[in-house]
Write a protein that holds these residues in place. Structure first.
Motif, short mmCIF file in Angstrom:
data_model
loop_
_atom_site.label_atom_id
_atom_site.label_comp_id
_atom_site.label_asym_id
_atom_site.label_seq_id
_atom_site.Cartn_x
_atom_site.Cartn_y
_atom_site.Cartn_z
N SER A 22 0.86 -1.18 0.00
CA SER A 22 0.00 0.00 0.00
C SER A 22 0.89 1.23 0.00
O SER A 22 1.59 1.52 0.99
CB SER A 22 -0.91 0.00 1.23
N VAL A 23 0.91 1.95 -1.12
CA VAL A 23 1.77 3.12 -1.26
C VAL A 23 1.13 4.06 -2.27
O VAL A 23 0.51 3.62 -3.24
CB VAL A 23 3.19 2.70 -1.70
N ARG A 24 1.27 5.37 -2.05
CA ARG A 24 0.66 6.34 -2.94
C ARG A 24 1.53 6.62 -4.16
O ARG A 24 1.06 6.66 -5.29
CB ARG A 24 0.38 7.64 -2.18
N GLU A 25 2.83 6.83 -3.95
CA GLU A 25 3.74 7.17 -5.04
C GLU A 25 4.99 6.32 -4.95
O GLU A 25 5.53 6.08 -3.86
CB GLU A 25 4.14 8.65 -4.98
N ILE A 26 5.49 5.88 -6.13
CA ILE A 26 6.77 5.17 -6.22
C ILE A 26 7.58 5.92 -7.28
O ILE A 26 7.24 5.91 -8.45
CB ILE A 26 6.59 3.70 -6.64
N VAL A 27 8.66 6.57 -6.84
CA VAL A 27 9.39 7.48 -7.73
C VAL A 27 10.85 7.04 -7.82
O VAL A 27 11.62 7.20 -6.86
CB VAL A 27 9.33 8.93 -7.22
N PRO A 28 11.27 6.48 -8.97
CA PRO A 28 12.67 6.06 -9.12
C PRO A 28 13.56 7.24 -9.49
O PRO A 28 13.10 8.24 -10.06
CB PRO A 28 12.60 5.05 -10.27
N ALA A 29 14.85 7.12 -9.16
CA ALA A 29 15.85 8.08 -9.58
C ALA A 29 17.10 7.29 -9.98
O ALA A 29 17.02 6.08 -10.23
CB ALA A 29 16.14 9.09 -8.48
N ALA A 30 18.24 7.95 -10.03
CA ALA A 30 19.45 7.28 -10.54
C ALA A 30 19.84 6.08 -9.69
O ALA A 30 20.14 5.01 -10.21
CB ALA A 30 20.61 8.28 -10.60
N ARG A 31 19.85 6.24 -8.37
CA ARG A 31 20.21 5.13 -7.46
C ARG A 31 19.32 5.08 -6.24
O ARG A 31 19.74 4.57 -5.19
CB ARG A 31 21.69 5.23 -7.05
N THR A 32 18.12 5.63 -6.35
CA THR A 32 17.17 5.61 -5.24
C THR A 32 15.77 5.36 -5.75
O THR A 32 15.48 5.53 -6.94
CB THR A 32 17.17 6.94 -4.47
N VAL A 33 14.90 4.94 -4.83
CA VAL A 33 13.47 4.86 -5.10
C VAL A 33 12.76 5.47 -3.89
O VAL A 33 12.99 5.06 -2.75
CB VAL A 33 12.99 3.42 -5.31
#
Length: 203
Positions: free
Chosen positions: A38-49
């Motif tokens: 259960s999560v509202r947003e999942i936002v990836p980046a270069a080496r993080t989420v």
């Protein structure tokens, strides 16, 4: 893997590579789709989420840090083809950096299937991976004050398309007429994390 609290209901998960970030993002999206996360947003980046809107971030942090990132699933999504003209002002500089002809730059770039690793910088801007490490290029020593919309550019391991005119220091190798961001479209962004992309000769 390291999970850092962000406020009361978010986590920033750090991994060691872009490939791990993409794989973790895909796994978390899968878990949300099946109802086990259960999560509202999942936002990836270069080496993080970044996970925002969690009901129990402490429990999830413990679970994630005690596990390994699963391999990325097969890429089954349809390939988006972006028509492109290899007419950028930095094409010759990229060729010199690669030690090949400009024709070979075109062949290599057009022959690569890219994946959107993450989005950022400007609405609609995707950071595309796919070129081997040996084709990394540095940013320009002096950024341009205005890069035209539709410019296709390289920097480090990434290819990107400027969705609107803005300052920028990437190496410009071509242009596309594709509309990367349109607020009247659903979704507004043409590219999203996990999207497969190919650049094809403009007709």
């Amino acid at each position: 893997m390291r999970a850092l609290p962000v406020g009361d209901d978010a986590l920033l998960v750090e991994v060691t590579s872009g490939e791990e970030a993409q794989a973790l993002h895909a796994e978390l999206v899968r878990r949300r789709a099946e109802g086990s996360l259960s999560v509202r947003e999942i936002v990836p980046a270069a080496r993080t989420v970044l996970l925002d809107g969690l009901t129990d971030p402490v429990r999830l942090a413990a679970e994630l840090t005690a596990s390994e990132v699963p391999p990325a699933p097969p890429r089954a999504r349809e390939v988006i083809e972006l028509p492109m003209r290899y007419d950028g002002p930095d094409l010759a500089d990229v060729a010199a950096h690669w030690g090949v002809s400009t024709e070979e730059v075109v062949r290599i770039h057009a022959g690569t299937e890219f994946t959107v690793a993450f989005c950022g910088f400007a609405p609609g801007f995707g950071y595309l991976t796919g070129l081997p490490d040996r084709y990394d290029v540095p940013r320009r020593a002096t950024p341009r004050t205005a890069v035209p919309a539709g410019s296709v550019a390289l920097a480090g391991p990434y290819t990107g398309v400027y969705p609107r005119s803005s300052p920028g220091g990437w190496q410009l190798i071509g242009t596309t007429d594709a509309v990367l961001w349109n607020h009247t479209r659903a979704p507004a962004a043409l590219l999203s994390p996990g999207t497969r992309v190919r650049f094809v000769g403009a007709r």
